[in-house]
Design a protein around this motif. Structure first.
Motif, PDB file in Angstrom:
ATOM      1  N   ALA A 341       0.835  -1.207   0.000  1.00 42.78           N
ATOM      2  CA  ALA A 341       0.000   0.000   0.000  1.00 42.78           C
ATOM      3  C   ALA A 341       0.868   1.254   0.000  1.00 42.78           C
ATOM      4  CB  ALA A 341      -0.927  -0.008   1.207  1.00 42.78           C
ATOM      5  N   GLU A 344       2.316   1.712  -3.551  1.00 39.66           N
ATOM      6  CA  GLU A 344       1.293   2.059  -4.536  1.00 39.66           C
ATOM      7  C   GLU A 344       0.480   3.284  -4.137  1.00 39.66           C
ATOM      8  OE1 GLU A 344      -1.042  -1.442  -5.069  1.00 39.66           O
ATOM      9  OE2 GLU A 344       0.691  -2.721  -5.540  1.00 39.66           O
ATOM     10  N   LYS A 346      -1.668   3.761  -1.720  1.00 36.67           N
ATOM     11  CA  LYS A 346      -3.066   3.449  -1.475  1.00 36.67           C
ATOM     12  C   LYS A 346      -3.398   3.678   0.001  1.00 36.67           C
ATOM     13  CE  LYS A 346      -3.911   0.129  -5.174  1.00 36.67           C
ATOM     14  NZ  LYS A 346      -4.347  -1.244  -5.495  1.00 36.67           N
ATOM     15  N   GLU A 373      -8.968   0.506  -2.231  1.00 34.73           N
ATOM     16  CA  GLU A 373      -8.611   0.535  -3.654  1.00 34.73           C
ATOM     17  C   GLU A 373      -8.490   1.958  -4.198  1.00 34.73           C
ATOM     18  OE1 GLU A 373      -7.558  -1.988  -5.412  1.00 34.73           O
ATOM     19  OE2 GLU A 373      -7.771  -3.143  -3.551  1.00 34.73           O
ATOM     20  N   GLU A 375      -6.947   5.406  -4.777  1.00 36.54           N
ATOM     21  CA  GLU A 375      -5.583   5.929  -4.649  1.00 36.54           C
ATOM     22  C   GLU A 375      -5.593   7.254  -3.900  1.00 36.54           C
ATOM     23  OE1 GLU A 375      -3.692   6.223  -8.388  1.00 36.54           O
ATOM     24  OE2 GLU A 375      -3.759   4.064  -8.779  1.00 36.54           O
TER      25      GLU A 375
END
Length: 375
Positions: A341, A344, A346, A373, A375
């Motif tokens: 996470a 990415e 997230k 999920e 962003e």
């Protein structure tokens, strides 16, 4: 001229049970019975009949005669005696506001609202403490405390600067005889609340006096067993800051339905101690764990770059009213997902008990980490 109570409805409002309880508390003696309809009582140099039912056609006339006899024995007005009989099954809490605003027995409407609200907070604090004995109740209150507050009632207004009278019902407790082992039982919760208010106010007073000498917050923490909580501290502080009184006095007359006779208690806290009480409350709250809550935000730091390891994860909480960083220890698959996470960018979500750690916060008893999920 002495006032006499002659209204039939008012006289009928005195129940036989309340009258008998009052006489017992005053030391009167039941010396006999008249048929099956009445008891014969002796009190001082007076003897009189007390009916066992209020449905008798001459009940109000008999009660009027009893009040005359009580007036002679006690040398008090019938009006005062009547109120004491009516309230005998209640713990009576009187909160007296002595200030320049109340010198004529009245109070500004806005301040009256504050007076009622913070007096309620004071009694609710005692109800919470009697339920679980914690030093701090930040949000959700124990269900027993909420139920107790639903039964507290306003009493009649009284003279004396400005007095708020509250009534807390106390059920009669029957004694058990003939048991093989005489084991003292803990009183029911409802009977512990107002004694906890009494002991809490006294302990708060003493803690403030001690802290004024050595500036130690431990006096307040150690007094939690007697009923001192941050909620009680805040209620007393608000009464003084909102009403600006010379002093607030809380007196408690305990119900005659209690098996143990308790004397009338009076407690007042000097306004000079209010800053100490306020400071103690803030200090205790800053070091107390917050209730379980949701933490949602972005991971800003990993304790270790290796996904197979474990370590501390720092989450920038974005849903808190104030920006804050939450540090939580994760291991195994939880730590791997946190690392992904982070890479990415997230958001993640986790719940647990938030505890302050200097400028940051820690999370204890965390739930499984959820990677969002978005962003």
């Amino acid at each position: 001229m002495k006032a006499r109570i002659v209204d039939d409805e008012a006289l009928k409002a005195i129940s036989p049970v309340s009258l008998a309880t009052y006489l017992q508390c005053r030391g009167a003696e039941k010396i006999g019975a008249y048929r099956e309809s009445s008891g014969i009582w002796r009190y001082g140099n007076q003897e009189f009949i007390v009916p066992v039912k209020s449905s008798f056609f001459d009940y109000s006339a008999i009660i009027a005669e009893v009040l005359k006899s009580l007036e002679l024995v006690e040398q008090r007005s019938q009006l005062t005696i009547y109120d004491d009989i009516a309230n005998i099954t209640f713990d009576v809490i009187r909160v007296r506001n002595v200030s320049n605003d109340t010198r004529y027995g009245t109070l500004n409407f806005g301040k009256s609202v504050d007076f009622v609200a913070h007096t309620r907070d004071m009694i609710l604090a005692a109800a919470c403490s009697a339920a679980t004995h914690k030093p701090h109740y930040p949000s959700r209150k124990p269900q027993d405390a909420e139920r107790f507050m639903n039964n507290v009632r306003f009493g009649k207004t009284e003279q004396g600067s400005f007095v708020l009278t509250l009534l807390s019902p106390v059920m009669p407790e029957l004694s058990t005889q003939g048991t093989l082992v005489d084991i003292p039982e803990e009183p029911p919760y409802e009977k512990m609340v107002i004694p906890t208010l009494d002991s809490g106010l006294k302990a708060l007073n003493q803690a403030a006096i001690q802290a004024s000498v050595d500036r130690e917050v431990r006096h307040f923490v150690e007094a939690a067993a007697q009923g001192v909580t941050t909620n009680l501290c805040d209620a007393i502080t608000n009464l003084y800051e909102k009403l600006t009184p010379d002093f607030i006095e809380v007196s408690i007359a305990f119900s005659g339905n209690r098996n143990t006779s308790l004397p009338i208690s009076k407690v007042s806290i000097d306004s000079g101690y209010i800053p100490i009480i306020k400071s103690a409350s803030e200090k205790i709250k800053s070091n107390s764990p917050e209730p379980e809550q949701i933490v949602r935000g972005f991971i800003t730091n990993l304790g270790s770059p290796a996904p197979q390891e474990s370590g501390e994860v720092t989450i920038q909480d974005v849903i808190s009213p104030k920006p804050r960083k939450i540090i939580v220890w994760l291991a195994g698959d939880e730590y791997r997902r946190a690392g992904e996470a982070h890479l990415e960018t997230k958001a993640v979500e986790i719940t647990g008990t938030v505890i302050r750690r200097g400028r940051t916060f820690g999370l204890e008893n965390p739930s499984p980490l959820t990677v969002l999920e978005t962003e």
